[in-house]
Design an enzyme around this catalytic site. Structure first.
Site: not given
Ligand code: TYM
Length: 335
Positions: A117, A199, A202
């Site tokens: 990032k 990956k 968004k």
């Molecule tokens: P975020 O918002 O980027 O993604 C949300 C969830 O979707 C999964 N994910 C994917 N899984 C498979 N393939 C992909 N291309 C893909 N893109 C996204 C991510 O693994 C995630 O499970 N930091 C976290 C959000 C968060 C969080 C937490 C998660 C904040 N606090 C506490 C768990 C527990 C994040 O940025 O996910």
């Protein structure tokens, strides 16, 4: 019931930083609805995390409400799951500050998401982006979660959370439950359709690589038609040599429940054109009911508001208990 065994607890979250993608669906949300009977589930809309990257305020509000509606449309029943907005529960910020002071500069510097990032947002490498894993650790530890269902890309953040909790417990006793990541077998890492070595995300600049959950069927079909494959013309699972085809097979398998062997025989002797069209159609059918239900729910703002208000109240009750315990341990006097 007096002798009822305490259910294990789950916490997860997604950033409402844009429209949800097929990656976040297959890697995360899809697996959540089935957990409600067995576990005590908390699902957050991680709005505080989103401002580590500049957001347009009105868009952030829209994405947050849409994401809540999508959670419900994906089968997360608000009666059985606690659905809440992170910024509605001040305990997240309170614990994050304490954990910042128990998280090392060196370990934060090794986080791949921070490196990615900060490369993408070179003009805004802010302190929040750097300490983001401590806020995420607070999200999890506040609820004394046993399991954290996430996609493979978040594993490193759950690991640092375990390290921080272990360090804190080592000093003050058993304050935090040490959580385990819970990563799906298929769909743990959905890759971009146009650059399958990255990956699906968004924040990807190339819109053709990313499929959104609420996207129109014709756009989804077009993106799959354009998906990058290879020159071998054989549907075979081999992620190292055939990343594009293998990614499409993963998506097709996740959407239809078919095994890789079944998919290989289904498309033996067919060109990639047929295969890509079939994957696109399977995804359209997978997402159609979710899109329709999300749209219906979005028309009822009063209902969505009642869900997040109720969720914040329930979440705060648990979270405040943990903050109280932590404040006492570190030596803050009681108000
Ligand atoms: P975020 O918002 O980027 O993604 C949300 C969830 O979707 C999964 N994910 C994917 N899984 C498979 N393939 C992909 N291309 C893909 N893109 C996204 C991510 O693994 C995630 O499970 N930091 C976290 C959000 C968060 C969080 C937490 C998660 C904040 N606090 C506490 C768990 C527990 C994040 O940025 O996910």
């Amino acid at each position: 019931m007096a002798n009822e065994v305490q259910k294990k607890r789950i916490l997860s979250g997604i950033q409402p930083s844009g429209d949800l993608t097929l990656g976040s669906y297959l890697g995360a949300i899809r697996n959540w609805a089935a957990l409600a009977d067995k576990y005590d589930c908390y699902y957050m809309l991680a709005d505080m995390h989103t401002i580590t990257v500049r957001q347009v305020p009105a868009e952030l509000r829209r994405h947050t409400l849409t994401q809540l509606a999508t959670y419900i449309a994906c089968g997360l029943d608000p009666e059985k799951n606690v659905l809440f907005v992170q910024s509605h529960v001040p305990a997240h910020a309170q614990l994050a500050w304490v954990l910042d002071c128990y998280t090392m500069f060196g370990e934060l510097s090794r986080m791949t998401q921070f490196k990615d990032k900060s490369a993408k947002n070179a003009d805004n490498i802010n302190a929040g982006l750097f300490t983001y894993p401590a806020l995420m650790a607070a999200d999890i530890l506040l609820y004394q979660a046993d399991l954290v269902p996430v996609g493979g890309d978040q594993k490193q953040h759950v690991e640092i959370c375990r390290d921080i909790a272990g360090r804190f417990n080592g000093i003050y006793g058993e304050v935090f439950k040490i959580p385990e990541p819970y990563i799906p077998q298929v769909g743990a890492r959905v890759m971009s359709l146009t650059s399958p070595e990255n990956k699906m995300s968004k924040s990807d600049k190339d819109q053709n690589g990313c499929v959104y959950m609420l996207e129109k069927p014709e756009d989804i079909l077009r993106k799959f038609k354009k998906a990058v494959t290879d020159s071998e013309a054989s549907v075979r699972f081999d992620p190292a040599n055939k990343p594009g085809v293998s990614n499409l097979m993963q998506i097709y398998s996740a959407a239809t429940g078919r095994s890789f062997e079944a998919i290989e025989s289904e498309f033996a002797g067919h060109g990639y054109g047929d295969f890509k069209a079939a994957v696109g159609e399977a995804v359209v059918e997978l997402l159609r009911p979710i899109r329709e239900e999300t749209e219906r729910l979005l028309a009822d703002k009063a209902y969505l508001q009642s869900v997040y208000r109720d969720g914040a109240e329930k979440a705060a009750r648990v979270a405040n208990r943990t903050v109280g315990k932590v404040y006492k341990k570190v030596g803050f006097i009681d108000r």
